[in-house]
Design a protein around this motif. Sequence first.
Motif, PDB file in Angstrom:
ATOM      1  N   VAL A  75       0.932  -1.228   0.180  1.00 34.14           N
ATOM      2  CA  VAL A  75      -0.030   0.043  -0.024  1.00 34.14           C
ATOM      3  C   VAL A  75       0.743   1.169  -0.146  1.00 34.14           C
ATOM      4  O   VAL A  75       0.616   2.273  -0.926  1.00 34.14           O
ATOM      5  CB  VAL A  75      -1.195  -0.175   1.070  1.00 34.14           C
ATOM      6  CG1 VAL A  75      -1.673   1.444   1.514  1.00 34.14           C
ATOM      7  CG2 VAL A  75      -1.958  -1.150   0.997  1.00 34.14           C
ATOM      8  N   TRP A  76       2.044   1.276   0.884  1.00 30.67           N
ATOM      9  CA  TRP A  76       2.973   2.333   0.883  1.00 30.67           C
ATOM     10  C   TRP A  76       3.554   2.556  -0.496  1.00 30.67           C
ATOM     11  O   TRP A  76       3.903   3.523  -0.877  1.00 30.67           O
ATOM     12  CB  TRP A  76       3.809   2.225   1.938  1.00 30.67           C
ATOM     13  CG  TRP A  76       3.037   2.861   3.420  1.00 30.67           C
ATOM     14  CD1 TRP A  76       2.720   2.055   4.207  1.00 30.67           C
ATOM     15  CD2 TRP A  76       2.409   4.183   3.677  1.00 30.67           C
ATOM     16  NE1 TRP A  76       1.981   2.691   5.288  1.00 30.67           N
ATOM     17  CE2 TRP A  76       2.064   4.171   4.822  1.00 30.67           C
ATOM     18  CE3 TRP A  76       2.592   5.307   2.903  1.00 30.67           C
ATOM     19  CZ2 TRP A  76       1.428   5.297   5.637  1.00 30.67           C
ATOM     20  CZ3 TRP A  76       2.092   6.650   3.437  1.00 30.67           C
ATOM     21  CH2 TRP A  76       1.405   6.441   4.884  1.00 30.67           C
ATOM     22  N   GLY A  77       4.046   1.508  -0.976  1.00 31.26           N
ATOM     23  CA  GLY A  77       4.637   1.475  -2.218  1.00 31.26           C
ATOM     24  C   GLY A  77       3.776   1.978  -3.561  1.00 31.26           C
ATOM     25  O   GLY A  77       4.311   2.763  -4.332  1.00 31.26           O
ATOM     26  N   VAL A  78       2.607   1.677  -3.435  1.00 28.47           N
ATOM     27  CA  VAL A  78       1.680   2.287  -4.586  1.00 28.47           C
ATOM     28  C   VAL A  78       1.590   3.712  -4.345  1.00 28.47           C
ATOM     29  O   VAL A  78       1.750   4.711  -5.298  1.00 28.47           O
ATOM     30  CB  VAL A  78       0.369   1.504  -4.419  1.00 28.47           C
ATOM     31  CG1 VAL A  78      -0.713   2.497  -5.284  1.00 28.47           C
ATOM     32  CG2 VAL A  78       0.546   0.224  -5.008  1.00 28.47           C
ATOM     33  N   TRP A  79       1.321   4.267  -3.161  1.00 26.80           N
ATOM     34  CA  TRP A  79       1.331   5.405  -2.765  1.00 26.80           C
ATOM     35  C   TRP A  79       2.556   6.255  -3.106  1.00 26.80           C
ATOM     36  O   TRP A  79       2.546   7.424  -3.851  1.00 26.80           O
ATOM     37  CB  TRP A  79       1.163   5.819  -1.361  1.00 26.80           C
ATOM     38  CG  TRP A  79       1.181   7.065  -0.880  1.00 26.80           C
ATOM     39  CD1 TRP A  79       0.303   8.197  -1.279  1.00 26.80           C
ATOM     40  CD2 TRP A  79       2.382   8.015  -0.297  1.00 26.80           C
ATOM     41  NE1 TRP A  79       0.657   9.658  -0.799  1.00 26.80           N
ATOM     42  CE2 TRP A  79       1.989   9.381  -0.149  1.00 26.80           C
ATOM     43  CE3 TRP A  79       3.638   7.707  -0.009  1.00 26.80           C
ATOM     44  CZ2 TRP A  79       2.881  10.188   0.331  1.00 26.80           C
ATOM     45  CZ3 TRP A  79       4.418   8.465   0.743  1.00 26.80           C
ATOM     46  CH2 TRP A  79       4.054   9.879   0.611  1.00 26.80           C
ATOM     47  N   ALA A  80       3.620   5.852  -2.610  1.00 21.61           N
ATOM     48  CA  ALA A  80       5.010   6.246  -3.036  1.00 21.61           C
ATOM     49  C   ALA A  80       5.257   6.363  -4.796  1.00 21.61           C
ATOM     50  O   ALA A  80       5.717   7.545  -5.381  1.00 21.61           O
ATOM     51  CB  ALA A  80       6.254   5.424  -2.604  1.00 21.61           C
ATOM     52  N   ALA A  81       4.707   5.490  -5.492  1.00 19.89           N
ATOM     53  CA  ALA A  81       4.696   5.362  -6.765  1.00 19.89           C
ATOM     54  C   ALA A  81       3.873   6.686  -7.368  1.00 19.89           C
ATOM     55  O   ALA A  81       4.169   7.435  -8.308  1.00 19.89           O
ATOM     56  CB  ALA A  81       4.441   4.046  -7.322  1.00 19.89           C
ATOM     57  N   GLY A  82       2.712   6.746  -6.783  1.00 23.32           N
ATOM     58  CA  GLY A  82       1.793   7.795  -7.240  1.00 23.32           C
ATOM     59  C   GLY A  82       2.499   9.317  -6.967  1.00 23.32           C
ATOM     60  O   GLY A  82       2.284  10.151  -7.804  1.00 23.32           O
ATOM     61  N   LEU A  83       3.098   9.435  -5.921  1.00 23.25           N
ATOM     62  CA  LEU A  83       3.733  10.649  -5.621  1.00 23.25           C
ATOM     63  C   LEU A  83       4.961  10.820  -6.655  1.00 23.25           C
ATOM     64  O   LEU A  83       5.070  12.048  -7.127  1.00 23.25           O
ATOM     65  CB  LEU A  83       4.395  10.967  -4.164  1.00 23.25           C
ATOM     66  CG  LEU A  83       5.251  11.848  -3.672  1.00 23.25           C
ATOM     67  CD1 LEU A  83       4.083  13.174  -3.701  1.00 23.25           C
ATOM     68  CD2 LEU A  83       5.686  11.701  -2.498  1.00 23.25           C
ATOM     69  N   VAL A  84       5.681   9.921  -6.873  1.00 21.79           N
ATOM     70  CA  VAL A  84       6.826   9.878  -7.956  1.00 21.79           C
ATOM     71  C   VAL A  84       6.319  10.363  -9.179  1.00 21.79           C
ATOM     72  O   VAL A  84       6.922  11.397  -9.898  1.00 21.79           O
ATOM     73  CB  VAL A  84       7.734   8.650  -7.875  1.00 21.79           C
ATOM     74  CG1 VAL A  84       8.634   8.855  -9.358  1.00 21.79           C
ATOM     75  CG2 VAL A  84       8.494   8.785  -6.666  1.00 21.79           C
ATOM     76  N   LEU A  85       5.352   9.681  -9.720  1.00 22.13           N
ATOM     77  CA  LEU A  85       4.780  10.085 -11.029  1.00 22.13           C
ATOM     78  C   LEU A  85       4.143  11.648 -10.854  1.00 22.13           C
ATOM     79  O   LEU A  85       4.187  12.044 -11.944  1.00 22.13           O
ATOM     80  CB  LEU A  85       3.566   9.102 -11.318  1.00 22.13           C
ATOM     81  CG  LEU A  85       3.782   7.787 -11.872  1.00 22.13           C
ATOM     82  CD1 LEU A  85       2.767   6.925 -12.020  1.00 22.13           C
ATOM     83  CD2 LEU A  85       4.665   7.845 -13.117  1.00 22.13           C
ATOM     84  N   ALA A  86       3.742  12.139 -10.033  1.00 18.81           N
ATOM     85  CA  ALA A  86       2.804  13.484  -9.975  1.00 18.81           C
ATOM     86  C   ALA A  86       4.256  14.338  -9.955  1.00 18.81           C
ATOM     87  O   ALA A  86       4.217  15.469 -10.521  1.00 18.81           O
ATOM     88  CB  ALA A  86       2.412  13.688  -8.688  1.00 18.81           C
ATOM     89  N   ILE A  87       5.524  14.031  -9.325  1.00 20.17           N
ATOM     90  CA  ILE A  87       6.657  14.762  -9.227  1.00 20.17           C
ATOM     91  C   ILE A  87       7.228  14.828 -10.600  1.00 20.17           C
ATOM     92  O   ILE A  87       7.696  16.083 -11.345  1.00 20.17           O
ATOM     93  CB  ILE A  87       7.694  14.451  -8.019  1.00 20.17           C
ATOM     94  CG1 ILE A  87       7.169  14.851  -6.742  1.00 20.17           C
ATOM     95  CG2 ILE A  87       9.001  14.926  -8.382  1.00 20.17           C
ATOM     96  CD1 ILE A  87       7.710  14.235  -5.601  1.00 20.17           C
ATOM     97  N   VAL A  88       7.337  13.722 -11.232  1.00 16.37           N
ATOM     98  CA  VAL A  88       7.970  13.479 -12.546  1.00 16.37           C
ATOM     99  C   VAL A  88       6.822  14.437 -13.381  1.00 16.37           C
ATOM    100  O   VAL A  88       7.588  15.057 -14.699  1.00 16.37           O
ATOM    101  CB  VAL A  88       8.110  12.230 -12.968  1.00 16.37           C
ATOM    102  CG1 VAL A  88       8.579  11.953 -14.449  1.00 16.37           C
ATOM    103  CG2 VAL A  88       9.052  11.679 -12.052  1.00 16.37           C
ATOM    104  N   GLY A  89       5.795  14.328 -13.601  1.00 13.99           N
ATOM    105  CA  GLY A  89       5.000  15.034 -14.456  1.00 13.99           C
ATOM    106  C   GLY A  89       5.228  16.664 -14.319  1.00 13.99           C
ATOM    107  O   GLY A  89       5.303  17.332 -15.311  1.00 13.99           O
ATOM    108  N   VAL A  90       5.188  17.141 -13.216  1.00 14.81           N
ATOM    109  CA  VAL A  90       5.898  18.415 -13.099  1.00 14.81           C
ATOM    110  C   VAL A  90       7.028  18.815 -13.626  1.00 14.81           C
ATOM    111  O   VAL A  90       7.201  19.729 -14.296  1.00 14.81           O
ATOM    112  CB  VAL A  90       5.536  18.908 -11.624  1.00 14.81           C
ATOM    113  CG1 VAL A  90       6.003  20.345 -11.379  1.00 14.81           C
ATOM    114  CG2 VAL A  90       4.381  18.884 -10.792  1.00 14.81           C
ATOM    115  N   ALA A  91       7.900  17.852 -13.293  1.00 19.09           N
ATOM    116  CA  ALA A  91       9.339  17.994 -13.922  1.00 19.09           C
ATOM    117  C   ALA A  91       9.424  18.107 -15.350  1.00 19.09           C
ATOM    118  O   ALA A  91      10.224  18.937 -16.110  1.00 19.09           O
ATOM    119  CB  ALA A  91      10.235  17.209 -13.609  1.00 19.09           C
TER     120      ALA A  91
END
Length: 65
Positions: free
Chosen positions: A38-54
Motif C-alpha cells: 500500500v505504501w509502495g503504491v502511494w510512493a509510486a503515485g507521488l513520484v509520478l506526480a513529481i515527474v509530471g511536473v518536471a
Amino acid sequence: MSIGKYLTNMGVIGALFGALGTARQAQSMPRDWRRFLVWGVWAAGLVLAIVGVAKQLDDEQFEAE
C-alpha cells in the motif's frame, strides 16, 4: 529548478494528502507485506506526480514546435 512549482501543483498536493488516507488504511491492516505494498503504491503515485511536473516544461516546448 524552482521548488515552488512542485509545491503549488495540484497533482503533487493531492498525492501528498493521499498519505493521510494511506496511513489510515495501513493502521487497520495486519502487519504483513500488504502494508508495504500500500505504501509502495502511494510512493509510486507521488513520484509520478513529481515527474509530471518536471516534464511539464518539455511538453510545453514540444507543443510550441
